[in-house]
Design a protein around this motif. Structure first.
Motif, PDB file in Angstrom:
ATOM      1  N   PHE A  37      13.551  42.637   6.504  1.00 20.73           N
ATOM      2  CA  PHE A  37      13.480  42.070   5.466  1.00 20.73           C
ATOM      3  C   PHE A  37      14.273  42.811   4.313  1.00 20.73           C
ATOM      4  N   ARG A  38      14.428  41.996   3.271  1.00 27.36           N
ATOM      5  CA  ARG A  38      15.321  42.597   2.046  1.00 27.36           C
ATOM      6  C   ARG A  38      14.892  42.090   1.095  1.00 27.36           C
ATOM      7  N   GLN A  39      14.953  43.143  -0.053  1.00 24.53           N
ATOM      8  CA  GLN A  39      14.522  42.752  -1.434  1.00 24.53           C
ATOM      9  C   GLN A  39      15.540  43.185  -2.477  1.00 24.53           C
ATOM     10  N   PHE A  47      12.432  37.294   4.198  1.00 25.26           N
ATOM     11  CA  PHE A  47      12.901  37.730   5.727  1.00 25.26           C
ATOM     12  C   PHE A  47      14.373  37.683   5.924  1.00 25.26           C
ATOM     13  N   VAL A  48      14.892  38.428   6.584  1.00 26.48           N
ATOM     14  CA  VAL A  48      16.275  38.338   7.235  1.00 26.48           C
ATOM     15  C   VAL A  48      16.301  38.251   8.695  1.00 26.48           C
ATOM     16  N   ALA A  49      15.689  38.630   9.682  1.00 29.52           N
ATOM     17  CA  ALA A  49      15.927  38.452  10.860  1.00 29.52           C
ATOM     18  C   ALA A  49      14.564  39.143  11.856  1.00 29.52           C
ATOM     19  N   SER A  50      14.316  38.590  12.857  1.00 34.12           N
ATOM     20  CA  SER A  50      13.261  39.301  13.861  1.00 34.12           C
ATOM     21  C   SER A  50      13.802  39.226  15.172  1.00 34.12           C
ATOM     22  N   THR A  69      23.382  40.039  13.250  1.00 33.03           N
ATOM     23  CA  THR A  69      22.746  40.072  14.541  1.00 33.03           C
ATOM     24  C   THR A  69      21.614  41.039  14.635  1.00 33.03           C
ATOM     25  N   ILE A  70      20.683  40.769  15.111  1.00 31.89           N
ATOM     26  CA  ILE A  70      19.560  41.798  15.417  1.00 31.89           C
ATOM     27  C   ILE A  70      19.600  42.063  16.848  1.00 31.89           C
TER      28      ILE A  70
END
Length: 125
Positions: A37-39, A47-50, A69-70
């Motif tokens: 996640f980012r803030q 949310f960014v990636a999971s 890419t995660i």
């Protein structure tokens, strides 16, 4: 108790790349869905990636799809976020997250069990 430690943040010019790493201190790392996640300043955490716990399905926010890419390495208890073609609007504190969710969908903040301390990413124009 699970500890998540991020590394790899920094300052980069627009168009550049960075790779974030998150090391987890947990025996059953492979059982956790992992995410980023980012803030940004004065904005809500987003949310960014999971990546899911088993088969490793990946999910991305529309704003980073095709650029980020995660991935995960269960043998090393680590999750990574490769960030390419960075933009100034990617500037934020990036948080690693762990969830016990078994669902095949993107990680929800409400499902996060553990958070890392955050890594600053700054993209200059």
């Amino acid at each position: 108790q699970v500890q998540l430690v991020e590394s790899g943040g920094g300052l980069v010019q627009a168009g550049g790349s960075l790779r974030l790493s998150c090391a987890a201190s947990v025996r059953t790392f492979s059982a956790y869905m992992m995410g980023w996640f980012r803030q940004a300043p004065e904005k809500e955490r987003e949310f960014v990636a999971s990546i899911t716990w088993n088969i490793g399905y990946t999910y991305y926010a529309d704003s980073v799809k095709g650029r980020f890419t995660i991935s995960r390495d269960n043998a090393k208890n680590a999750v990574y976020l490769q960030m390419n073609s960075l933009k100034p609007e990617d500037t934020a504190t990036y948080y690693c997250a762990a969830s016990r969710s078994q669902y095949f969908r993107r990680m929800a903040q409400s499902e996060v069990s553990y958070w890392g301390q955050g890594a600053q990413v700054t993209v200059s124009s």
